[in-house]
Design a protein around this motif. Sequence first.
Motif, PDB file in Angstrom:
ATOM      1  N   SER A   1     -10.482   6.041 -16.326  1.00  0.00           N
ATOM      2  CA  SER A   1      -9.767   7.007 -17.457  1.00  0.00           C
ATOM      3  C   SER A   1      -8.730   7.778 -16.818  1.00  0.00           C
ATOM      4  O   SER A   1      -8.888   8.462 -15.552  1.00  0.00           O
ATOM      5  CB  SER A   1     -10.800   7.778 -17.842  1.00  0.00           C
ATOM      6  OG  SER A   1     -10.381   8.635 -18.848  1.00  0.00           O
ATOM      7  N   GLY A   2      -7.738   7.691 -17.384  1.00  0.00           N
ATOM      8  CA  GLY A   2      -6.340   8.515 -17.059  1.00  0.00           C
ATOM      9  C   GLY A   2      -5.689   7.755 -15.847  1.00  0.00           C
ATOM     10  O   GLY A   2      -4.896   8.328 -14.986  1.00  0.00           O
TER      11      GLY A   2
ATOM     12  N   ARG B   1      -9.215  -2.435   3.542  1.00  0.00           N
ATOM     13  CA  ARG B   1      -9.677  -2.662   2.026  1.00  0.00           C
ATOM     14  C   ARG B   1      -8.709  -1.636   1.351  1.00  0.00           C
ATOM     15  O   ARG B   1      -8.590  -0.344   1.564  1.00  0.00           O
ATOM     16  CB  ARG B   1     -10.835  -2.308   1.961  1.00  0.00           C
ATOM     17  CG  ARG B   1     -11.787  -3.637   2.222  1.00  0.00           C
ATOM     18  CD  ARG B   1     -13.295  -3.647   1.413  1.00  0.00           C
ATOM     19  NE  ARG B   1     -13.201  -3.423   0.156  1.00  0.00           N
ATOM     20  CZ  ARG B   1     -12.919  -4.383  -0.843  1.00  0.00           C
ATOM     21  NH1 ARG B   1     -12.956  -5.631  -0.313  1.00  0.00           N
ATOM     22  NH2 ARG B   1     -13.096  -4.020  -1.977  1.00  0.00           N
ATOM     23  N   CYS B   2      -8.142  -1.985   0.191  1.00  0.00           N
ATOM     24  CA  CYS B   2      -7.304  -1.032  -0.679  1.00  0.00           C
ATOM     25  C   CYS B   2      -7.758  -1.209  -2.129  1.00  0.00           C
ATOM     26  O   CYS B   2      -8.094  -2.545  -2.581  1.00  0.00           O
ATOM     27  CB  CYS B   2      -5.768  -1.635  -0.485  1.00  0.00           C
ATOM     28  SG  CYS B   2      -5.058  -1.229   1.182  1.00  0.00           S
ATOM     29  N   ALA B   3      -7.460  -0.122  -2.546  1.00  0.00           N
ATOM     30  CA  ALA B   3      -7.388  -0.134  -4.398  1.00  0.00           C
ATOM     31  C   ALA B   3      -6.009   0.133  -4.809  1.00  0.00           C
ATOM     32  O   ALA B   3      -5.396   1.241  -4.252  1.00  0.00           O
ATOM     33  CB  ALA B   3      -8.459   0.817  -4.647  1.00  0.00           C
ATOM     34  N   LEU B   4      -5.560  -0.837  -5.605  1.00  0.00           N
ATOM     35  CA  LEU B   4      -4.154  -0.693  -6.000  1.00  0.00           C
ATOM     36  C   LEU B   4      -4.204  -0.198  -7.646  1.00  0.00           C
ATOM     37  O   LEU B   4      -4.927  -0.795  -8.239  1.00  0.00           O
ATOM     38  CB  LEU B   4      -3.389  -1.938  -5.927  1.00  0.00           C
ATOM     39  CG  LEU B   4      -3.442  -2.798  -4.605  1.00  0.00           C
ATOM     40  CD1 LEU B   4      -2.855  -3.861  -4.603  1.00  0.00           C
ATOM     41  CD2 LEU B   4      -3.068  -1.604  -3.399  1.00  0.00           C
ATOM     42  N   ASN B   5      -3.678   0.690  -7.861  1.00  0.00           N
ATOM     43  CA  ASN B   5      -3.296   1.157  -9.201  1.00  0.00           C
ATOM     44  C   ASN B   5      -2.320   0.338 -10.079  1.00  0.00           C
ATOM     45  O   ASN B   5      -0.928   0.748  -9.532  1.00  0.00           O
ATOM     46  CB  ASN B   5      -3.341   2.620  -9.462  1.00  0.00           C
ATOM     47  CG  ASN B   5      -3.176   3.014 -11.081  1.00  0.00           C
ATOM     48  OD1 ASN B   5      -2.548   4.112 -11.123  1.00  0.00           O
ATOM     49  ND2 ASN B   5      -3.527   2.469 -11.837  1.00  0.00           N
TER      50      ASN B   5
END
Length: 651
Positions: free
Chosen positions: A188-189, A238-242
């Motif tokens: 969310s957001g 380790r990556c989190a991609l928006n």
Amino acid sequence: MIVGTAGHIDHGKTALVRALTGVDTDRLPEEKARGITLELGYAYQSRETGGILGFIDVPGHERLVHTMVAGATGIDFVLLVVAADDGPMPQTREHLQVLDLLGLECGAVALTKTDRVSAQRLAEVEVDVRGLLSRTGLAAAPLFPVSVVTGEGVADLRTHLHAAVPPRSDRIDDRRFRLAVDRAFTLSGTGIVVTGTVHSGHVRPGDLLRLTPSGREARIRGLHAQNEPAEIGVAGQRCALNLAGSELHHTEIRRGEWVVAPDLHLPTRRFDARLRVLPDAARALRHWTPVHCHLGAAHLTGRVAVLEGDVIEPGGIGLVQLVLDEPVGALRGDRFILRDQSARQTLGGGRVLDPEPPTRGRRRPQRLALLGAFAEPEVTTAVARALPLANEGLGLDRLARHWNLDPATLADLAALPETVAVGASAGGMLFSVDVWQAWQARILQTLAEEHEKAPERLGPDRERLRRMAAPRLARPEFAALSDALIRSGRLMRSGPYMHLPDHAVRLSPEAERLWRERIFPQLDAQPFNPPRVRDLAGALGSDENAIRRLLKQLAGMGEVFQVAHDHFFTRSAVAHMSTLARDLQEREGAARAAAFRDALGIGRKVAIQILEFFDRIGYCRRIGDEHRVFRDSLLDLDAPSSSRPTTDHAR
């Protein structure tokens, strides 16, 4: 770097990660209710010397090996967990097999639940584990007896992990970016988020990337690296991609996709590889065996085509082609795991050699030798071995994409000794000197045979010669070959026609006078729409067949061009029309029939015939209704006057 757990169900992998990091990696309600890991879990821990360790906790159930493989691909350090009371169990062995097939050689063993066993039992398990490790790349891995109940050994193991895994946050990989997606969700957001391990390159907010194999475009709005907000993500993290993109929806992004630099979007349903069958496989791997294939975080089904013989025996190594039921993103060097049709047993694993193999001739000896060269681990050695086997050369652009090469490596390849580098418009091509010289000899031999077969003709145009001598070579490479021969004096070009230096075509004195004094003036009077043979013969009061034979001989000498049936144009007319086509391309992007017709003041039919003639000789290429002159086109006409001697074309 990333630490990945491995081991049998209920041997304490999740509890050990919690003891090491304070994070419970079981996040699903079902996992907490059943007390077993069903999905990949993640934890992070700051190092006292800087940087962050990432942990991937994998399930140990036999039916979840596919999930374990998805987690193991991309890890740097193995934490093999073996319960001291049970000792090595089936998934201990299978997980260890998978890790070995993935080429992992850095790790440690945690002997858990030591509070439940005697010292004698612990010693026995240590011997069993050492025996298992002895045949793998983890043979030298240290063993740590630990208990999450008493805390015994946990601090020592944590210290070892921190010391063994150097920080990589400052390492920039110059290769193009690839991240193997193992999760996709929305926040969310924030919007769509994908997570995974970065296999190569680096990424920053604002970068434009693609998902493969789906092909959807995405822009990076923001990222986390090792669970912290970051301005850059690099290989080994380790990556989190928006992600942002008009075509994106998190339900359509599956585990197994890659987020890649646009040039690396290369979905394939087949790839050639080198495969190792496990020594304790139940049976030999036969040609066209149905399999489950795990590559990156992807899990697909397909079949194995054995390229050398019909089987690969247990413990054997062979060349294969994987034919998959769905496309996958794969590059040279990617590791993969094969399991049987029922997904119950691991069969073997290997490394991708060619992600875009030819559809025919996959078992030809030369093709197999080329794959053998590609199997060399070091890039320059592999290419140096492959070049003498690559008759059509090796494209630098293709190598850069299929092998994900950085600019420095590409420069090294272009400078290899005993190598000819051609052009740069499509990334350049590499040939070994021996292959290059063999092609030149083939061109000269083809011309000699053509001169003997048709002595009345000066020679073929360059495009026809390419189709005769080297149809598998692209135009730029053939142009470079022929230009080198011209510079060396072994080949000559008269207008568009290629011929050997000692080849001459002569007219009789009578035919020369007829051409110079009567035929040429008739053709030159209407240069862009000259009379056809029948009308020309009528105007001259001559035999139509005799005029046709003479014009064909003149065409073979390069004095006229047969643009259409019985329609011959002078050299000067063709030179003018070729310049006009190029001018139209520069002004309007292409030569179109209507504009070409209007510029010459001729009929549409004749205009189309002229443009099709330019297509036929390789000056233009038709794309839809357009005719485009490309940079590798060549039509250099030094148009003669009507009095130019044509009895001898030898120079």
